[in-house]
Design an enzyme around this catalytic site. Sequence first.
Site, PDB file in Angstrom:
ATOM      1  CE  LYS A  48      77.166  59.140  -4.077  1.00  0.00           C
ATOM      2  NZ  LYS A  48      76.984  58.047  -5.047  1.00  0.00           N
ATOM      3  CE1 TYR A 268      79.706  43.985  26.889  1.00  0.00           C
ATOM      4  CE2 TYR A 268      80.289  45.709  25.321  1.00  0.00           C
ATOM      5  CZ  TYR A 268      79.542  45.268  26.394  1.00  0.00           C
ATOM      6  OH  TYR A 268      78.622  46.105  26.981  1.00  0.00           O
TER       7      TYR A 268
END
Length: 379
Positions: A48, A268
Site C-alpha cells: 500500500k 526563513y
Amino acid sequence: MAAATPSKNDDVPARAGAILDVDLSAVAANWRLLRDRVRPAACAAVVKADAYGLGAQRVAPALRDAGCRLFFVAHPDEGLALAGAVPAAEIAVLNGAVPGSEGDFSAAGIVPVLNSLDDLARWTRHAATLGRVLPAFIHLDTGMNRLGLAPAEQGTLAAEPERLRGVDLRGWITHLACAEIASHPLNADQAGRFRAALARLPGAPASLANSAGIFLGPDYHFDFVRPGCALYGINPTPGTPNPMLPTIKLRARILQVRPVDSPMTVGYGATHTVVRAGKVATIATGYADGYSRSLSGAGHVLVAGRPAPVIGRVSMDLITVDVTDVPEDAIRQGDFAELIGPHRTVDQVAAEAGTIGYEVMTSLGRRYWRRYLPDGLPA
C-alpha cells in the site's frame, strides 16, 4: 513536474537535483528472510501507499519474482492500478469495498477485505447478481477498534454461517495494535481473542502478524503473515539491531557553499543565528520532497561522509546545513549530500523528525530522480 524514472542502466543527468536509489534486490531479500522465518506459514506483502513510497509498479513485480503470491493494498484504486502487474498473484484491498464499488472489484479480479456484516451482505448480494462465488477476506477486530467485525458481529456470523453463502473465503485477518512493543500485554490478548473467534467460525486460513508481529514468535504466525515496513528496511524491532537490509539511498545536490559569521542569520524567520565563522551549504531538497519541516534545526545529513546539522528552517525546495567542519577540499558545488542511506538510516531520520520511518518513507517526493537498482545500493 515529476522527474522521469530512468531504467537501471541510465546515468543520472547533471540537471537532477536529487537521486533516490531503490534496491529491488534488497526488498526481495527482506521478503525471503521473513518468508523463511515464518515457515510453514506463508508470507504475503503489503504494498500500500505505493509500496511505502518506493513505487508499487516496480516493487510488487520484484516480490512476485521472489515468490510472493498475495499482496495487500489499502485503497481500491491501488489494487486496480496494480492488477496486471503481478500475474498469477492475488491483490487484496484492506479498506474493503464501499457501497457501489463491488463491480469494480469483481471486474478487475481484486479481492475486498470485508470489515462489517454490512460489507459481507453487499458482497454476497453482488455475487448472487453475477451468479457466481466471489473471493473475499474478512477482518475481525480483536482490539484495534478501527476496521473489522466487532465482537458482536463475530458472534452473529458464528451463529449464522449461512451469511457466507456466495463467498470464497480466502482468509480471516486481524491486526496487532502494539506489536512493536514485544512486552505489551495487548499482543497476547489479541492473539487469544483471535483464536477464540476462529474456533467459532468456519475454517479458513488466518493471519495476525504484521512486520513486528512476525518477530513475536510462531504463536503469532498462524497461516500467513502480512509484512509491510520490514520489506522496505524499516526496523520492525525498535530498540534492537535492525534485522532488515536497507533498501534506499537518498542524495541531494549541494547548490552553493557560502561563508557566514556572527551575527548573521540563516533561513526563513531568522530562526538560526550564526555564532562562529563558518560555512553553510544549501541543498536541493525540501518539504515539497518529503523532507519534513520538523527537521528544521534537528536533522542531519552526511557531507563527504561527515555529519552536517540542518540549520534554519526547512523550506519548500531547500535546506541549509552547517559544513564548517567539512574540509574545504572535500565539498564542491554539485556534490551530493546523503539524506538517507546505509549510513543514515530512515529510522534515524524519523527519530530526528519526531515521527516514524513509515511516514518518512511514504512522504518521499516525486521530484527525485529515481533509479531502480538490481545489484545493491551505491557506496
